[in-house]
Write an enzyme that holds these catalytic residues in place. Structure first.
Site, mmCIF file in Angstrom:
data_model
loop_
_atom_site.group_PDB
_atom_site.id
_atom_site.type_symbol
_atom_site.label_atom_id
_atom_site.label_comp_id
_atom_site.label_asym_id
_atom_site.label_seq_id
_atom_site.Cartn_x
_atom_site.Cartn_y
_atom_site.Cartn_z
ATOM 1 N N SER A 42 1.360 54.253 103.167
ATOM 2 C CA SER A 42 -0.053 53.865 103.108
ATOM 3 C C SER A 42 -0.914 54.563 104.152
ATOM 4 O O SER A 42 -2.134 54.593 104.017
ATOM 5 C CB SER A 42 -0.190 52.346 103.268
ATOM 6 O OG SER A 42 0.384 51.917 104.493
ATOM 7 N N ASP A 332 -7.530 47.805 109.821
ATOM 8 C CA ASP A 332 -7.079 46.509 109.305
ATOM 9 C C ASP A 332 -5.819 46.088 110.068
ATOM 10 O O ASP A 332 -5.570 46.560 111.175
ATOM 11 C CB ASP A 332 -6.872 46.550 107.786
ATOM 12 C CG ASP A 332 -5.736 47.476 107.347
ATOM 13 O OD1 ASP A 332 -4.953 47.932 108.213
ATOM 14 O OD2 ASP A 332 -5.623 47.748 106.138
ATOM 15 N N HIS A 335 -3.397 49.561 109.705
ATOM 16 C CA HIS A 335 -3.803 50.960 109.590
ATOM 17 C C HIS A 335 -4.895 51.350 110.576
ATOM 18 O O HIS A 335 -5.839 50.585 110.780
ATOM 19 C CB HIS A 335 -4.279 51.237 108.158
ATOM 20 C CG HIS A 335 -3.269 50.852 107.128
ATOM 21 N ND1 HIS A 335 -3.322 49.642 106.460
ATOM 22 C CD2 HIS A 335 -2.170 51.504 106.670
ATOM 23 C CE1 HIS A 335 -2.294 49.562 105.624
ATOM 24 N NE2 HIS A 335 -1.581 50.672 105.740
#
Length: 368
Positions: A42, A332, A335
């Site tokens: 991600s 977040d 990340h």
């Protein structure tokens, strides 16, 4: 006299035209390498999970709030590290996700990254669908067959691919969404941290050699960052909400040390290839140690999310994020923000410190 002035004027006009052409070439010149292939999770996924039945998706606001195209599947408010590197390499467009790539566009490279993916196939399965490192390598093999068709023969394809940059960044989820999740996975009871790092590197090494067999010659192996300093780790395992979780970070360092050693081994065993290591762990340590010098005022909380430090889960659809996004190290629960990604990308491309990379940076690798 008039004819001499005319000649003088013509010469200077030609000189100005040539100078303008040179400026245009410098701005819009060819990329430093013909293509850029990206494997990861991600941290660099740019849309491959959008069409997958998975909880690990980011194709909704506030993700992409600062990205020109809005939400794309990037787990960031804006650019990722590989977006920054693509810019620095001279590409005039970001590398497309495998899910959308086709035709001659693949000659510029493809991004195979998938959120929640790991080196191990089972990693991240509690979040639903994802494309493991092995699956990403298989997708790359499909791309290679298309490159052969476009360029006409295997020799031409091999020569072309040998000039490209390959970026690999996996392993974070093998800790976050596997080893340190004992309610879902047995790995922490089956392996000591040392044994687990060795098992991961052994599997990783085999897949890297697969990439080599299919044309990869310039490879960037990215170390794991400081997972124990993420808002999620701080919210769940830090007593004061700001002290990084040592047991997680020490396990990450075991992996990184073996990965750096793997770079040495591969460089000696595969002399026609060049491998480099990006020390994301120490780059992040620098950002945490000296946040003000990089413009960060918040290092222990996400800009959006839910729970303590916005660290329990990632951003919810339509959630209003913080306004001072460039001052947050993290976007977040897991990340980095675009501001942090840009710094890491720049230091990966052109090392700020001798410890940032080993044995060279991406800029030097591109020149080989």
């Amino acid at each position: 006299m008039a004819s001499e002035q005319k000649r003088w004027l013509v010469v200077h006009v030609i000189a100005i035209i040539l100078a303008l052409n040179n400026v245009a070439y410098e701005v819009n010149g060819d990329p430093q390498v013909p293509c850029y292939f990206i494997f990861g999770d991600s941290l660099v996924d740019n849309g491959n999970n959008n069409g997958i039945a998975s909880l690990a998706r980011a194709n909704y606001l506030p993700y992409g709030i600062d990205f020109p195209d809005g939400p794309t599947g990037r787990f960031s408010n804006g650019k990722t590290v590989v977006d920054t590197v693509a810019e620095l390499l001279g590409f005039d467009a970001y590398i497309p996700p495998y899910a959308d790539a086709g035709g001659r566009d693949i000659l510029n490279g493809v991004n195979y990254a998938s959120a929640a993916a790991g080196i191990r196939d089972e990693t991240g399965q509690q979040l639903g669908g994802r494309i493991s490192f092995g699956g990403q390598v298989n997708n790359y093999k499909n791309t290679v067959s298309q490159v052969v068709d476009i360029l006409g023969d295997e020799d031409s394809a091999a020569n072309y691919l040998s000039q490209c940059i390959y970026s690999v960044g996996l392993g974070s989820n093998d800790y976050l969404n596997n080893y340190f999740m004992p309610n879902y996975y047995q790995t922490s009871s089956q392996y000591t941290p040392e044994e687990y790092a060795s098992a991961l590197i052994q599997e990783y090494s085999g897949l890297i050699r697969d990439l080599y067999s299919y044309g990869a010659r310039k490879l960037v192996l990215n170390g794991i960052g400081q997972i124990g300093c993420s808002p999620n780790a701080l919210a769940q395992n830090s007593e004061d909400g700001s002290t990084c979780v040592e047991k997680i970070n020490s396990a990450n360092q075991l992996f990184n040390n073996l990965l750096k050693s793997l770079v040495n081994n591969l460089n000696s065993e595969l002399p026609d290839a060049k491998f480099i290591y990006i020390n994301n762990y120490d780059i992040f340590q620098d950002l945490i140690n000296s946040p003000q010098s990089y413009g960060f005022t918040v290092t222990n909380a996400g800009c959006c999310g839910v729970g303590k430090n916005n660290g329990q889960i990632t951003c919810l659809p339509g959630q209003t994020p913080c306004q001072n996004r460039d001052e947050h190290l993290f976007w977040d629960a897991f990340h980095p923000s675009e501001a942090a990604n840009v710094i890491v990308g720049r230091r990966s491309y052109s090392a700020q410190s001798s410890s940032d990379v080993y044995p060279m940076d991406i800029r030097q690798l591109a020149q080989l």
